[in-house]
Motif scaffolding. Structure first.
Motif, short mmCIF file in Angstrom:
data_model
loop_
_atom_site.label_atom_id
_atom_site.label_comp_id
_atom_site.label_asym_id
_atom_site.label_seq_id
_atom_site.Cartn_x
_atom_site.Cartn_y
_atom_site.Cartn_z
N THR B 80 0.86 -1.18 0.00
CA THR B 80 0.00 0.00 0.00
C THR B 80 0.90 1.23 0.00
N PHE B 81 0.62 2.15 -0.89
CA PHE B 81 1.41 3.38 -1.00
C PHE B 81 0.49 4.58 -0.72
N PRO B 82 1.07 5.71 -0.34
CA PRO B 82 0.26 6.93 -0.20
C PRO B 82 -0.42 7.28 -1.53
N GLN B 83 -1.47 8.06 -1.44
CA GLN B 83 -2.19 8.53 -2.62
C GLN B 83 -1.20 9.19 -3.61
N PRO B 84 -1.13 8.68 -4.84
CA PRO B 84 -0.14 9.26 -5.77
C PRO B 84 -0.56 10.64 -6.28
N THR B 85 0.43 11.39 -6.72
CA THR B 85 0.14 12.73 -7.27
C THR B 85 -0.13 12.65 -8.77
N GLY B 86 0.36 11.60 -9.43
CA GLY B 86 0.13 11.46 -10.87
C GLY B 86 -0.89 10.37 -11.17
N ASP B 87 -1.01 10.01 -12.43
CA ASP B 87 -1.92 8.94 -12.87
C ASP B 87 -1.24 7.59 -12.64
N VAL B 88 -1.39 7.07 -11.44
CA VAL B 88 -0.74 5.82 -11.04
C VAL B 88 -1.80 4.82 -10.62
N ARG B 89 -1.73 3.61 -11.18
CA ARG B 89 -2.70 2.56 -10.82
C ARG B 89 -1.96 1.38 -10.20
N PHE B 90 -2.30 1.05 -8.98
CA PHE B 90 -1.67 -0.08 -8.29
C PHE B 90 -2.43 -1.35 -8.63
N SER B 91 -1.69 -2.40 -8.93
CA SER B 91 -2.37 -3.63 -9.32
C SER B 91 -1.59 -4.86 -8.88
N SER B 92 -2.29 -5.88 -8.47
CA SER B 92 -1.67 -7.18 -8.24
C SER B 92 -2.35 -8.23 -9.11
N ALA B 93 -2.93 -7.78 -10.21
CA ALA B 93 -3.60 -8.69 -11.16
C ALA B 93 -2.55 -9.54 -11.88
N PRO B 94 -2.95 -10.63 -12.52
CA PRO B 94 -2.00 -11.42 -13.31
C PRO B 94 -1.38 -10.55 -14.41
N ILE B 95 -0.13 -10.83 -14.72
CA ILE B 95 0.65 -10.04 -15.69
C ILE B 95 -0.08 -9.88 -17.04
N PRO B 96 -0.67 -10.95 -17.62
CA PRO B 96 -1.35 -10.76 -18.91
C PRO B 96 -2.50 -9.75 -18.83
N GLU B 97 -3.22 -9.74 -17.72
CA GLU B 97 -4.31 -8.75 -17.54
C GLU B 97 -3.76 -7.33 -17.47
N ILE B 98 -2.66 -7.19 -16.73
CA ILE B 98 -2.03 -5.86 -16.63
C ILE B 98 -1.54 -5.42 -18.02
N HIS B 99 -0.99 -6.36 -18.77
CA HIS B 99 -0.51 -6.02 -20.11
C HIS B 99 -1.66 -5.55 -21.00
N THR B 100 -2.78 -6.24 -20.94
CA THR B 100 -3.95 -5.84 -21.73
C THR B 100 -4.38 -4.41 -21.38
#
Lengths: 174, 174
Positions: B80-100
């Protein structure tokens, strides 16, 4: 007179992959020994060379024809090997002493540190490494024997392409 | 649309030395971001990028001014990270889903795998790595975070010199 480390390596800095695999990753690469930073121009300026026991054993195992070197070769080892067919001197003397003998035998030409990486590191530890020539293959190995397990600042002398290889000649900063 | 790993590394294939030391070895090197294979030409063709938690933390710690990316950034993490200042999306989804999701966000431009090496390796494990761009500094580190801990056959597209760096663009062989 320079003391030079000349070797091929992978893009991620390994000079050999795991033992079963050997150097097949390197053998499929295309490079011209008569091309820029190629072996033939390099070896023409070398008067003596040194290698560790693992490298020597590899040369013996892959020897396809007569002993490949016409110049004196030192093998830094505590192990016992069969009587060599070429001019090979086994030594476990301190590295500076071996270097002095190499320089004397080289008669004004360069000294080649043929590897492995840790042996070259020992010469560097004594301030006895002048240059590195690497031919980097277009392959990641992910694991294997390290190129040179030391921290060393370098200065690039020349970068050239030779077949599949990125060839860099670099000077050790003093 | 290509999925590309763009990174600087040492001559012996490390993208970072030990934590205390950080990237000082890299910061002393001279390279032109507007030069051949430089960052500016590269990033101009990128529509989205992804990095691991360690790389993200490094960017946060070294951020000197506003968030550096104008394009969407994925951070692959369970942390868990502090609220980002830029367009940042945290994900622990499977790599192929993140790639899509990256490809969709990139809108026809390239996807940048910013590192670390193991995250890039995970994309490669799924056949999702097309190219590697490395800027190799004239320094041996001897230890550190590996460039890409996988075995991968590559084909060189271009080798150029940019300041102190040897810059290689390579294609993953399929």
């Amino acid at each position: 007179m320079l003391t030079q480390y000349f070797t091929a390596c992978s893009l991620d800095g390994f000079i050999a992959s795991d033992p079963e695999d050997g150097l097949t990753w390197l053998e499929v690469c295309d490079g011209d020994p008569d091309g820029p930073q190629g072996y033939n121009a390099f070896i023409a300026e070398v008067g003596a060379l040194v290698m560790g026991a693992t490298t020597y054993q590899w040369v013996l195992d892959h020897q396809d024809g007569p002993w490949p070197y016409e110049i004196p070769v030192w093998v830094v080892t505590h192990r016992t090997f069969p009587q060599p067919t070429g001019d090979v001197r086994f030594s476990s003397a301190p590295i500076p002493e071996i270097h002095t003998a190499l320089v004397e035998a080289a008669r004004g030409r360069n000294v080649w540190l043929a590897g492995g990486g840790d042996l070259v590191g020992q010469f560097h530890d004594h301030g006895l490494l002048d240059e590195i020539w690497v031919q980097q293959a277009p392959v990641m190995l992910g694991a294997g024997a390290p190129l040179l397990p030391r921290r060393i600042e370098l200065e690039q002398i020349e970068l050239v392409e030779n077949g599949d290889f990125a060839c860099r000649r670099l000077r050790v900063k003093r």
